[in-house]
Design a protein around this motif. Structure first.
Motif, PDB file in Angstrom:
ATOM      1  N   ALA A 172      -5.988  -4.937  -0.754  1.00 31.47           N
ATOM      2  CA  ALA A 172      -5.297  -3.653  -0.901  1.00 31.47           C
ATOM      3  C   ALA A 172      -6.238  -2.585  -1.436  1.00 31.47           C
ATOM      4  O   ALA A 172      -6.241  -1.434  -0.956  1.00 31.47           O
ATOM      5  CB  ALA A 172      -4.091  -3.814  -1.821  1.00 31.47           C
ATOM      6  N   GLY A 203      -1.445 -10.354   0.375  1.00 30.39           N
ATOM      7  CA  GLY A 203      -1.102  -9.948  -0.988  1.00 30.39           C
ATOM      8  C   GLY A 203      -2.253  -9.914  -1.969  1.00 30.39           C
ATOM      9  O   GLY A 203      -2.066  -9.500  -3.125  1.00 30.39           O
ATOM     10  N   GLU A 256       6.777 -10.225   2.154  1.00 28.32           N
ATOM     11  CA  GLU A 256       5.837  -9.542   1.264  1.00 28.32           C
ATOM     12  C   GLU A 256       4.742  -8.836   2.050  1.00 28.32           C
ATOM     13  O   GLU A 256       4.305  -7.737   1.675  1.00 28.32           O
ATOM     14  CB  GLU A 256       5.237 -10.562   0.294  1.00 28.32           C
ATOM     15  N   GLN A 261       2.934  -0.165   2.614  1.00 28.27           N
ATOM     16  CA  GLN A 261       2.407   0.625   1.510  1.00 28.27           C
ATOM     17  C   GLN A 261       0.973   1.079   1.786  1.00 28.27           C
ATOM     18  O   GLN A 261       0.553   2.147   1.331  1.00 28.27           O
ATOM     19  CB  GLN A 261       2.464  -0.186   0.222  1.00 28.27           C
ATOM     20  N   ASP A 313       5.920  -5.506   3.437  1.00 31.70           N
ATOM     21  CA  ASP A 313       5.969  -4.485   2.382  1.00 31.70           C
ATOM     22  C   ASP A 313       4.572  -3.982   2.038  1.00 31.70           C
ATOM     23  O   ASP A 313       4.341  -2.767   1.910  1.00 31.70           O
ATOM     24  CB  ASP A 313       6.643  -5.058   1.135  1.00 31.70           C
ATOM     25  N   THR A 314       3.618  -4.912   1.876  1.00 34.16           N
ATOM     26  CA  THR A 314       2.253  -4.539   1.505  1.00 34.16           C
ATOM     27  C   THR A 314       1.594  -3.671   2.576  1.00 34.16           C
ATOM     28  O   THR A 314       0.981  -2.642   2.283  1.00 34.16           O
ATOM     29  CB  THR A 314       1.404  -5.799   1.257  1.00 34.16           C
ATOM     30  N   PRO A 353      -4.918  -8.519  -4.107  1.00 32.96           N
ATOM     31  CA  PRO A 353      -5.147  -7.118  -4.501  1.00 32.96           C
ATOM     32  C   PRO A 353      -6.499  -6.581  -4.077  1.00 32.96           C
ATOM     33  O   PRO A 353      -6.662  -5.368  -3.900  1.00 32.96           O
ATOM     34  CB  PRO A 353      -5.007  -7.160  -6.028  1.00 32.96           C
TER      35      PRO A 353
END
Length: 475
Positions: free
Chosen positions: A466, A461, A391, A398, A394-395, A463
């Motif tokens: 991010a 992960g 994960e 991105q 992937d994060t 948010p």
């Protein structure tokens, strides 16, 4: 060929504290008895779960738990898809020391004798009998609930080497990693950082040049600065330390110690490859360098992973381990493994500066290992790491944060930031939003600005992280 465990072996003795043994303990005792009598040879397959269930008149779950406990003690090994086999790496034992010949009466001698208790009449001891304290109030709170009477409480300070049964089990675990040691070559410490501190105190004098990974382990940098050493960075690549840079820095500075982390490196998460490991050890021999290799994630890495200590068999490598990264940071326990002369010197330093490590903590960890609970915990932890790592990749992709190398097995990844990014300013702005970042410059020996950061896969992960990175990228 699989042998059958005879029915007579299934009847175990009575426990003095709680009546009949549990079914699991009875089965474990029966198998151990046959192992000790060499009725089961190294590499021999044990009866299947179904067969053992019928033999012992026990459920399959009971047999599985018994076998798992035997795996945890190092007596047998599990081969997925094949079954359980007698381990080729049998636990090593040591003889208890008797009263030693006294060569000199000094503070080290007296402290050692108070810890090792070689003498029967202890008029000169500085501490009361263990029964005055550990055998009364303290003991009742530290005996295990699930296995009453099984734990032998530590006696006062205990051996300066640390709890012998745990050192024996660690020696067995190291044998599974192809590092062959005797328990006397294992020194228990209050975690890996404590082990590193003892090593720094012993080997490093003010002004000494010391080779370290760059980027590398920043708490180590702090210890070396306290020792007033000269930090010399060795470039860290995705496949391990750069051998050419290591050789050049060793020749330039005359450094005699190199601190590194071969597997799941902190902060990059990458591991050394076998060709690079061979080159590192060859350079160490050519320049007479002692290598200190930390392996905090050993228990979640494959046993066959490339380790400098396995190539060197602790001739010039000092191996540092810990349970903090895989069990609990609050259980302050780790170890140092090295040749006997080095461990002997570190033991004396441990006695002078610490007195000893915690026998209670060491007993708790030993119980967790030999009961099979630690092994079950590791299986769950490995799955969590694998999921979180996937994960995180992937994060970060991105978010446009390139990951250095292909880290596997640990908690960390090393990300690049745009070349004009001030890593410390970015961390300050994140902190204003209650987001903790680990700026790249923290992991560089000379602390120069570095457009990168270390990330922990367990938290990528979130948010809020991010959102913060996305806003920074848009400015």
């Amino acid at each position: 060929m699989t042998r059958t465990i005879r029915k007579m072996d299934t009847v175990g003795p009575k426990s003095q504290s709680n009546g009949a043994r549990s079914r699991v303990e009875t089965i474990v005792a029966a198998v151990v008895a046959r192992l000790d009598r060499n009725h089961l040879r190294p590499g021999e397959r044990l009866p299947s779960i179904r067969t053992a269930s019928a033999t012992f008149a026990a459920s399959k779950n009971t047999i599985v738990e018994a076998y798992e406990r035997l795996v945890a003690t190092g007596r047998i090994e599990s081969r997925p898809g094949s079954g359980f086999y007698v381990s080729s790496h049998r636990p090593k034992t040591v003889e208890q020391p008797g009263a030693a010949k006294i060569e000199t009466f000094d503070h080290v001698w007296l402290l050692r004798e108070q810890l090792e208790k070689r003498y029967e009449v202890r008029v000169g001891d500085g501490r009361p009998p263990a029964a005055w304290m550990e055998g009364s109030e303290v003991g009742r709170y530290l005996r295990p609930v699930s296995r009453p009477g099984k734990r032998v409480l530590p006696e006062s300070y205990g051996s300066p080497y640390g709890l012998l049964p745990l050192r024996e089990r660690i020696a067995g675990m190291l044998a599974e990693r192809s590092i062959n040691v005797e328990p006397k070559q294992v020194l228990l410490t209050q975690g890996a950082n404590d082990g590193l501190d003892i090593i720094v105190r012993h080997f490093i004098a003010p002004g000494d040049p010391v080779l370290v990974d760059s980027p590398g382990y920043y708490p180590l940098f702090g210890k070396l600065r306290l020792a007033r050493a000269e930090l010399v960075g060795v470039r860290r690549n995705a496949d391990g330390p750069d051998p050419d840079d290591l050789a050049a820095q060793a020749a330039r500075t005359g450094a005699r110690v190199f601190f590194t982390q071969s597997l799941a490196h902190n902060p990059t998460g990458c591991s050394v490859t076998l060709p690079i490991a061979y080159r590192v050890m060859r350079i160490a021999a050519e320049h007479n360098i002692r290598v200190v290799d930390s392996d905090p994630f050993a228990d979640v890495m494959p046993p066959g992973s490339t380790r400098l200590a396995a190539l060197d068999q602790l001739e010039r490598v000092i191996y540092v381990g810990t349970f903090a990264k895989t069990l609990s940071a609050s259980l302050r326990s780790g170890f140092v493994a090295a040749n006997a002369d080095t461990i002997g010197a570190l033991v004396d330093l441990k006695m002078i500066t610490r007195g000893n490590s915690s026998g209670y903590v060491e007993q708790i960890i030993y119980d967790l290992i030999t009961s099979g609970r630690y092994r079950g915990h590791l299986k769950r932890l490995i799955r969590r790491i694998e999921t979180a790592a996937g994960e995180a990749f992937d994060t970060l992709a991105q978010l446009g944060l390139p990951v250095f190398g292909r880290p596997q097995g640990g908690f960390y990844m090393w990300c690049s930031l745009p070349g004009d990014t001030d890593d410390k300013d970015l961390s300050r702005r994140a902190a204003e939003q209650s987001i903790l970042l680990a700026p790249g410059s923290t992991f560089i020996p000379d602390a120069r600005p570095w457009p990168g950061m270390r990330v922990n896969i367990a938290y990528v992960g979130d948010p809020r992280f991010a959102d913060f990175i996305a806003k920074m990228n848009s400015q």
